[in-house]
Design an enzyme around this catalytic site. Structure first.
Site, PDB file in Angstrom:
ATOM      1  N   GLN A 117     -48.940  94.172  86.083  1.00 18.84           N
ATOM      2  CA  GLN A 117     -47.717  94.367  85.305  1.00 18.84           C
ATOM      3  C   GLN A 117     -46.478  94.084  86.141  1.00 18.84           C
ATOM      4  O   GLN A 117     -45.480  93.557  85.650  1.00 18.84           O
ATOM      5  CB  GLN A 117     -47.670  95.788  84.739  1.00 18.84           C
ATOM      6  CG  GLN A 117     -48.718  96.066  83.682  1.00 18.84           C
ATOM      7  CD  GLN A 117     -48.729  95.023  82.582  1.00 18.84           C
ATOM      8  OE1 GLN A 117     -47.725  94.782  81.930  1.00 18.84           O
ATOM      9  NE2 GLN A 117     -49.882  94.390  82.367  1.00 18.84           N
ATOM     10  N   HIS A 129     -44.842  90.521  86.257  1.00 25.16           N
ATOM     11  CA  HIS A 129     -44.110  89.993  85.110  1.00 25.16           C
ATOM     12  C   HIS A 129     -42.646  89.747  85.421  1.00 25.16           C
ATOM     13  O   HIS A 129     -42.070  88.719  85.051  1.00 25.16           O
ATOM     14  CB  HIS A 129     -44.186  90.970  83.935  1.00 25.16           C
ATOM     15  CG  HIS A 129     -45.356  90.767  83.038  1.00 25.16           C
ATOM     16  ND1 HIS A 129     -45.511  89.658  82.258  1.00 25.16           N
ATOM     17  CD2 HIS A 129     -46.427  91.552  82.788  1.00 25.16           C
ATOM     18  CE1 HIS A 129     -46.641  89.761  81.562  1.00 25.16           C
ATOM     19  NE2 HIS A 129     -47.208  90.891  81.873  1.00 25.16           N
ATOM     20  N   HIS A 160     -29.358 110.768  33.197  1.00 25.19           N
ATOM     21  CA  HIS A 160     -30.744 110.673  33.652  1.00 25.19           C
ATOM     22  C   HIS A 160     -31.663 111.398  32.669  1.00 25.19           C
ATOM     23  O   HIS A 160     -32.684 110.858  32.224  1.00 25.19           O
ATOM     24  CB  HIS A 160     -30.902 111.314  35.042  1.00 25.19           C
ATOM     25  CG  HIS A 160     -30.442 110.458  36.179  1.00 25.19           C
ATOM     26  ND1 HIS A 160     -29.129 110.077  36.339  1.00 25.19           N
ATOM     27  CD2 HIS A 160     -31.139 109.924  37.216  1.00 25.19           C
ATOM     28  CE1 HIS A 160     -29.023 109.347  37.427  1.00 25.19           C
ATOM     29  NE2 HIS A 160     -30.235 109.226  37.985  1.00 25.19           N
ATOM     30  N   SER A 191     -41.689  94.639  81.231  1.00 23.20           N
ATOM     31  CA  SER A 191     -43.019  95.213  81.057  1.00 23.20           C
ATOM     32  C   SER A 191     -43.208  96.531  81.804  1.00 23.20           C
ATOM     33  O   SER A 191     -42.581  96.779  82.836  1.00 23.20           O
ATOM     34  CB  SER A 191     -44.070  94.203  81.528  1.00 23.20           C
ATOM     35  OG  SER A 191     -45.359  94.628  81.191  1.00 23.20           O
ATOM     36  N   ASP A 236     -53.396  91.432  76.953  1.00 24.25           N
ATOM     37  CA  ASP A 236     -52.315  90.459  77.116  1.00 24.25           C
ATOM     38  C   ASP A 236     -52.697  89.096  76.555  1.00 24.25           C
ATOM     39  O   ASP A 236     -51.827  88.330  76.134  1.00 24.25           O
ATOM     40  CB  ASP A 236     -51.958  90.299  78.595  1.00 24.25           C
ATOM     41  CG  ASP A 236     -51.143  91.462  79.130  1.00 24.25           C
ATOM     42  OD1 ASP A 236     -50.568  92.203  78.319  1.00 24.25           O
ATOM     43  OD2 ASP A 236     -51.093  91.629  80.361  1.00 24.25           O
ATOM     44  N   GLN A 245     -27.968  84.481  73.267  1.00 26.16           N
ATOM     45  CA  GLN A 245     -27.476  83.465  72.323  1.00 26.16           C
ATOM     46  C   GLN A 245     -28.556  83.062  71.319  1.00 26.16           C
ATOM     47  O   GLN A 245     -28.247  82.723  70.165  1.00 26.16           O
ATOM     48  CB  GLN A 245     -26.935  82.239  73.062  1.00 26.16           C
ATOM     49  CG  GLN A 245     -27.907  81.522  73.962  1.00 26.16           C
ATOM     50  CD  GLN A 245     -27.873  82.040  75.394  1.00 26.16           C
ATOM     51  OE1 GLN A 245     -27.567  83.207  75.637  1.00 26.16           O
ATOM     52  NE2 GLN A 245     -28.181  81.166  76.339  1.00 26.16           N
ATOM     53  N   GLU A 284     -45.313 101.419  77.603  1.00 25.98           N
ATOM     54  CA  GLU A 284     -45.656 100.230  76.818  1.00 25.98           C
ATOM     55  C   GLU A 284     -47.177 100.028  76.812  1.00 25.98           C
ATOM     56  O   GLU A 284     -47.793  99.858  75.764  1.00 25.98           O
ATOM     57  CB  GLU A 284     -44.965  99.018  77.424  1.00 25.98           C
ATOM     58  CG  GLU A 284     -45.303  97.706  76.729  1.00 25.98           C
ATOM     59  CD  GLU A 284     -44.812  96.501  77.499  1.00 25.98           C
ATOM     60  OE1 GLU A 284     -44.687  95.431  76.880  1.00 25.98           O
ATOM     61  OE2 GLU A 284     -44.569  96.604  78.711  1.00 25.98           O
ATOM     62  N   HIS A 285     -47.778 100.018  77.989  1.00 26.11           N
ATOM     63  CA  HIS A 285     -49.232  99.939  78.135  1.00 26.11           C
ATOM     64  C   HIS A 285     -49.721 101.233  78.769  1.00 26.11           C
ATOM     65  O   HIS A 285     -49.157 101.672  79.773  1.00 26.11           O
ATOM     66  CB  HIS A 285     -49.646  98.790  79.063  1.00 26.11           C
ATOM     67  CG  HIS A 285     -49.111  97.453  78.670  1.00 26.11           C
ATOM     68  ND1 HIS A 285     -47.926  96.953  79.190  1.00 26.11           N
ATOM     69  CD2 HIS A 285     -49.595  96.504  77.839  1.00 26.11           C
ATOM     70  CE1 HIS A 285     -47.703  95.757  78.681  1.00 26.11           C
ATOM     71  NE2 HIS A 285     -48.692  95.458  77.851  1.00 26.11           N
ATOM     72  N   TYR A 305     -38.875  85.374  69.281  1.00 30.68           N
ATOM     73  CA  TYR A 305     -38.357  85.004  70.592  1.00 30.68           C
ATOM     74  C   TYR A 305     -39.505  84.945  71.580  1.00 30.68           C
ATOM     75  O   TYR A 305     -40.259  85.914  71.728  1.00 30.68           O
ATOM     76  CB  TYR A 305     -37.314  86.009  71.080  1.00 30.68           C
ATOM     77  CG  TYR A 305     -36.655  85.555  72.367  1.00 30.68           C
ATOM     78  CD1 TYR A 305     -35.620  84.629  72.354  1.00 30.68           C
ATOM     79  CD2 TYR A 305     -37.088  86.034  73.600  1.00 30.68           C
ATOM     80  CE1 TYR A 305     -35.025  84.193  73.530  1.00 30.68           C
ATOM     81  CE2 TYR A 305     -36.505  85.604  74.782  1.00 30.68           C
ATOM     82  CZ  TYR A 305     -35.473  84.677  74.739  1.00 30.68           C
ATOM     83  OH  TYR A 305     -34.903  84.231  75.904  1.00 30.68           O
ATOM     84  N   GLU A 309     -28.922 119.056  38.339  1.00 32.19           N
ATOM     85  CA  GLU A 309     -28.066 118.281  39.239  1.00 32.19           C
ATOM     86  C   GLU A 309     -26.823 117.742  38.540  1.00 32.19           C
ATOM     87  O   GLU A 309     -25.993 117.072  39.176  1.00 32.19           O
ATOM     88  CB  GLU A 309     -28.866 117.107  39.834  1.00 32.19           C
ATOM     89  CG  GLU A 309     -29.961 117.569  40.796  1.00 32.19           C
ATOM     90  CD  GLU A 309     -30.655 116.407  41.486  1.00 32.19           C
ATOM     91  OE1 GLU A 309     -30.382 115.239  41.123  1.00 32.19           O
ATOM     92  OE2 GLU A 309     -31.467 116.658  42.393  1.00 32.19           O
ATOM     93  N   ASN A 358     -35.601  89.922  78.229  1.00 31.45           N
ATOM     94  CA  ASN A 358     -34.929  90.693  79.268  1.00 31.45           C
ATOM     95  C   ASN A 358     -33.904  91.633  78.639  1.00 31.45           C
ATOM     96  O   ASN A 358     -33.807  91.753  77.412  1.00 31.45           O
ATOM     97  CB  ASN A 358     -34.293  89.752  80.296  1.00 31.45           C
ATOM     98  CG  ASN A 358     -33.245  88.835  79.682  1.00 31.45           C
ATOM     99  OD1 ASN A 358     -32.674  89.123  78.626  1.00 31.45           O
ATOM    100  ND2 ASN A 358     -32.981  87.723  80.338  1.00 31.45           N
TER     101      ASN A 358
END
Length: 418
Positions: free
Chosen positions: A246, A249, A406, A224, A347, A178, A313-314, A120, A401, A201
């Site tokens: 930042q 953004h 097994h 951001s 960036d 969507q 994030e940063h 995306y 077990e 977003n």
């Protein structure tokens, strides 16, 4: 705008935004699942106010985009693409490694790229060709065969040039929740993907979280953020410049200064006001500054603890001993060390990836890299000698077990006379 913050309240607000859109996103997902392409056309008209003729970007549109982009910008994108590719090539694992850990017992790992992923690339307020590179180049370095890109219409020529330079030829003019639903669920025009990566977003992020049963995601990557860890040695002009970078953004961006110098916030605030006077995206920045502020810590350890709690994030480290701070912090998406390492370098051009977890998710998620586009399978090969070496352990534990078949599967092999 520039104010003292309560870290816990700030973090809670960053995640509360997602909860507020879940009902709306669920309706969008249901529409795409039910009506496929028809829903995509209708939702694009509703949210983007565009009547699409085609969902897919045609090959000739990629070619035509070069005519609308200055040659110098094409060169800059090509250089950025090369740097991003170089950094991510350093992350490659061996496709297969095998190690004899004891006589007759060989273990290893086989790494396989995913077949098809979705990326995306945000649009809307600005074009993000850098994100086009960040989401698609690592996938190609990893060896993913098919990369499907979705981006809100109209897709900027810069973004199309970036996708072409990255070698991606499947792109759709779809944005928002969507787009995520289309890639996760599939429609008449879009085949479903195994994994979806890329920032967006709160609607995009909520859709990614909601559709994880259908397609894995990289991590929650919303508006951001920057955290600046600073002391008395920090240049307030540099700190302010990074905050504004930042903030421009998105109105929902968040910026936090954590410092041991009680006088620094006021000096940074003055610099923000001064630099804001000439900022071109002032309205967006001022909105983002409402989500921003500072924390004054009693000492270095308290400052690091506060920053780890934020898990930004940063993370920009602007202290007298930056390597000590780098070793001390544990939670950040991407770390920028020293006064001259502006976040903007990451960036665009250093080669590191700018698609990163937000809203404190850096405590548990790593930023985008080629490992997001691969899966691993453990490998084991035993000879008769190896079966004998491990046989008693397996038979004993399997019997304990109550899994007698097994144990028998191992016993039969041990009893076989070659």
């Amino acid at each position: 705008m520039w104010k003292a913050l309560d870290v816990a309240a700030w973090k809670e607000q960053r995640r509360a935004d997602l909860a507020g859109v879940r009902e709306a996103v669920a309706g969008i997902v249901d529409a795409v699942q039910k009506d496929g392409d028809e829903a995509l056309y209708a939702l694009t008209k509703k949210f983007d106010h565009i009547d699409l003729e085609d969902l897919a970007v045609a090959p000739e549109e990629f070619e035509a985009a070069y005519d609308e982009v200055d040659d110098a910008l094409v060169d800059a994108l090509a250089d950025a693409e090369a740097n991003i590719r170089r950094f991510h090539e350093l992350q490659r694992n061996r496709s297969l490694w095998l190690e004899e850990v004891e006589p007759g017992v060989v273990l290893g790992v086989k790494t396989t790229p995913l077949d098809r992923v979705g990326a995306y690339v945000p649009g809307g307020r600005a074009s993000y060709p850098s994100t086009a590179l960040m989401t698609t180049v690592p996938a190609q370095v990893a060896g993913v065969a098919e990369v499907c890109v979705c981006s809100p219409p109209p897709i900027h020529p810069l973004t199309l040039v970036a996708l072409d330079l990255a070698g991606v030829d499947e792109c759709y003019r779809i944005g928002g929740a969507q787009a995520i639903a289309a890639m996760a669920l599939g429609t008449e025009s879009i085949d479903p993907v195994q994994k979806i990566v890329g920032p967006g977003n709160v609607f995009v992020t909520a859709a990614k979280m909601m559709l994880r049963d259908h397609a894995e995601i990289d991590f929650p990557a919303g508006p951001s953020e920057i955290g600046v860890l600073a002391d008395e040695s920090a240049d307030p002009a540099f700190v302010a410049a990074d905050v504004l970078a930042q903030a421009e953004h998105d109105p929902h961006a968040g910026c936090v200064l954590v410092t041991t110098d009680s006088s620094l916030p006021e000096r940074v605030g003055a610099e923000i006001k001064r630099q804001l006077k000439t900022a071109e995206r002032r309205e967006i920045i001022e909105a983002a500054l409402e989500n921003s502020g500072y924390v004054v810590a009693a000492d270095f350890d308290e400052a690091v603890e506060a920053m780890d709690g934020i898990a930004p994030e940063h993370l920009s480290i602007q202290v007298a001993d930056p390597m000590a701070a780098l070793n001390a912090v544990h939670h950040a998406g991407s770390i920028f060390v020293g006064p001259y390492t502006a976040v903007a370098f990451g960036d665009y051009a250093s080669g590191t990836n700018h698609v990163l977890p937000t809203a404190g998710y850096a405590r548990t998620y790593s930023g985008l890299d080629i490992h997001h586009f691969c899966k691993t399978s453990s490998v084991q090969m035993l000879s008769k000698e190896g079966a004998e070496a491990l046989g008693d352990i397996v038979e004993s534990l399997a019997a304990a077990e109550g899994l007698h078949a097994h144990a028998n599967s191992v016993r039969l092999r041990r009893q076989r006379r070659d």
